[in-house]
Scaffold this active site. Structure first.
Site, PDB file in Angstrom:
ATOM      1  N   GLU A 358       0.366  -0.415   0.401  1.00  0.00           N
ATOM      2  CA  GLU A 358       1.092   0.169   1.527  1.00  0.00           C
ATOM      3  C   GLU A 358       0.589  -0.412   2.848  1.00  0.00           C
ATOM      4  OE1 GLU A 358       2.902   4.393   1.473  1.00  0.00           O
ATOM      5  OE2 GLU A 358       1.114   4.612   2.730  1.00  0.00           O
ATOM      6  N   HIS A 389      -8.978  -2.926 -24.561  1.00  0.00           N
ATOM      7  CA  HIS A 389      -8.131  -2.791 -25.744  1.00  0.00           C
ATOM      8  C   HIS A 389      -6.653  -2.716 -25.369  1.00  0.00           C
ATOM      9  CE1 HIS A 389     -11.560  -2.153 -28.475  1.00  0.00           C
ATOM     10  NE2 HIS A 389     -12.123  -1.637 -27.391  1.00  0.00           N
ATOM     11  N   LYS A 519      14.152   6.753   1.607  1.00  0.00           N
ATOM     12  CA  LYS A 519      14.261   8.173   1.962  1.00  0.00           C
ATOM     13  C   LYS A 519      15.560   8.439   2.727  1.00  0.00           C
ATOM     14  CE  LYS A 519      10.207   8.920   4.005  1.00  0.00           C
ATOM     15  NZ  LYS A 519       9.008   9.618   4.524  1.00  0.00           N
TER      16      LYS A 519
END
Length: 558
Positions: A358, A389, A519
């Site tokens: 950000e 793994h 938004k």
């Protein structure tokens, strides 16, 4: 500021890279300098243990490091650092100072914003937090039915969630006398529904963390929590005993039903992703105690002083930043892996995904032009040994170079089975960076297969797959123990690394306009989801998606 790629020091590095890239072989570098570890490592001695930064397993020479330091100086890193610490409005797109360092300024040296010392206000809020924590943790603070608080639920998103969540997980061993903590961030109703299902409203305290008290996800979740709470409490006046606010909007806080006395302020010079040091850290202080919260601040302040006063050549955040610049802007690396070998740090990489991506996920320079170089990397990672793994295969034998930071404490919080678990963890930590550096040559793989008694057919088939090129760069960050102080120092170290890279790239690391567009569009789309009429106001893909959802909902409701 001139474009980075036109900077003489940058051009010097480019020339060196093109002429000497093929000479950068870590095996040979170590063989040629038996003291390479001492030449490329940094020992940070604090009063709370040591932090070792070993950057010797990087594709650098002393000449490269000096050129990188010269680049930092030529890009004004030292002057920019002073402007930040002095409270200048370096976040120019929002006309704000950037002063998370003031929140942990344990020296109380005055720091001025618009000619006013911010430290008295910082200390006032800290004292208020201290008093509140004492009342809640001691059991003095009672809920509507007279019960003490057993559970604290932090409702926030982004910086109001990721930092406190990461730190409370990291410092679990210090939480024995505190309430349990829960974090609700996602607007997906599953998040709050699952959390509330485990709680008793009589002993629950909700922290609503929103600077403006208008953040859609946070306020929607807060209203849902209040609705759930009032089903038991019945009386709206009981809200004041079970809800507190971390905000600056007194009017909205009062409208919600929270007593303004239980509103903890912070300021516009506190960026969300740098806010865990502020009142946003209230859930941390409640969970681990205010003394430990202060230790967290002290560790960060120690790193602030190191960053501000240490020459760039021996400055941990600066060195980490420069190594990142080397790989991103010269080797073309696109990602950076953060690999903590401590289960308590299992949210560390997620926290710095926001902190880094950000901050430096920008393509516009401070002068408003498009960059002509790469900027922030994709940050990712998981705790060791789980990652071994899962994705280490790609780091070892994939086609992409992925610089990695490996972090581990020398002392574990849980020395079970006489320390066996931690010894195995340490061995794996040490083995991975050695393996990534050295690899396994064709000759070594051949001897291994011969020793295993493989047939000639198997030998030829397996040999290419058993070879590891190595030469994969890593940093090793080893610290005495994961204490509040050391955690604070580590977080601040990475914060300042991000800042330095932003300065070199000439971008504003402290705004986040990229968050806004989605938004804005969501607000337009939300009412379009009502009713059954087809939507045609978007592109064909978005229209198709909206209409599919509406058709499915309508079909299921019949």
């Amino acid at each position: 500021m001139a474009a980075l790629t036109q900077n003489p020091q940058f051009k010097k590095l480019q020339t060196w890279y093109h002429e000497h890239r093929s000479d950068l072989n870590l095996r040979r570098l170590f063989e040629g300098d038996k003291d390479r570890f001492n030449h490329f490592s940094l020992n940070l001695n604090t009063n709370h243990g040591r932090i070792l930064l070993d950057y010797s397993k990087n594709l650098v020479t002393e000449a490269v490091m000096q050129m990188l330091v010269d680049l930092a100086k030529s890009r004004g890193v030292e002057a920019a650092r002073e402007r930040m610490f002095n409270g200048e409005k370096i976040n120019f797109t929002e006309d704000r100072a950037v002063l998370h360092v003031a929140l942990r300024n344990r020296s109380n040296t005055p720091i001025l914003v618009d000619g006013k010392d911010v430290m008295p206000e910082v200390n006032r809020v800290l004292e208020k937090m201290k008093s509140f924590c004492k009342r809640v943790r001691s059991g003095e603070w009672k809920g509507y039915s007279g019960k003490s608080i057993t559970d604290v639920i932090n409702i926030g998103i982004g910086g109001s969630d990721l930092g406190p969540l990461m730190v409370t997980e990291a410092l679990k061993p210090y939480s024995a006398e505190g309430p349990r903590v829960w974090f609700v961030s996602n607007i997906d109703g599953t998040h709050i529904a699952k959390t509330l299902a485990t709680l008793n409203p009589e002993s629950s305290l909700f922290i609503i963390a929103s600077k403006t008290f208008t953040t859609q996800e946070t306020i929607t979740n807060a209203e849902t929590a209040k609705e759930w709470f009032l089903q038991s409490a019945k009386d709206p006046s009981a809200v004041a005993k079970h809800f507190v606010a971390l905000s600056t909007n007194t009017t909205k806080v009062k409208e919600f039903g929270i007593d303004p006395q239980n509103m903890f302020e912070f300021w516009d010079w506190v960026g969300g992703r740098y806010s865990l040091w502020s009142a946003i850290g209230l859930s941390i202080a409640l969970h681990v105690g205010f003394d430990n919260f202060e230790q967290l601040l002290s560790g960060a302040h120690w790193m602030d002083q190191h960053f501000r006063t240490t020459p760039l050549e021996k400055n941990a955040p600066v060195l980490l930043a420069l190594l990142g610049i080397w790989y991103i802007n010269f080797f073309g690396c696109e990602t950076h892996a953060m690999l903590p070998y401590d289960q308590y740090l299992h949210r560390f990489a997620a926290y710095f995904q926001q902190g880094d991506m950000e901050s430096n996920g920008k393509y516009i320079t401070k002068s408003g032009t498009r960059v002509d170089h790469q900027t922030g990397p994709i940050v990712w990672g998981e705790p060791g040994t789980n990652g071994q793994h899962a994705f280490y295969q790609l780091i070892h034998q994939g086609t992409k170079m992925i610089p990695c930071d490996f972090l581990i404490p020398v002392q574990t919080q849980h020395p079970i089975r006489k320390g066996l678990h931690h010894k195995i963890l340490l061995a794996n930590f040490l083995a991975q960076t050695e393996a990534l550096m050295k690899g396994k040559s064709t000759e070594e793989a051949r001897k291994e297969l011969q020793a295993a008694g493989k047939s000639p057919e198997d030998f030829e088939k397996l040999l290419p797959h058993k070879v590891f090129e190595g030469n994969r760069p890593t940093n090793s960050i080893v610290f005495t123990k994961l204490t509040p102080f050391i955690l604070g120092a580590l977080i601040a170290m990475y914060e300042h690394k991000i800042f330095v890279q932003g300065v070199i790239w000439d971008i504003n690391s402290f705004d986040q306009w990229g968050v806004e567009l989605g938004k804005q569009l969501a607000k337009k789309i939300e009412p379009e989801l009502d009713g059954s009429s087809p939507v045609t106001s978007h592109d064909s893909s978005t229209n198709g998606l909206i209409n599919f959802i509406k058709q499915e909902r309508e079909a299921r409701s019949q």
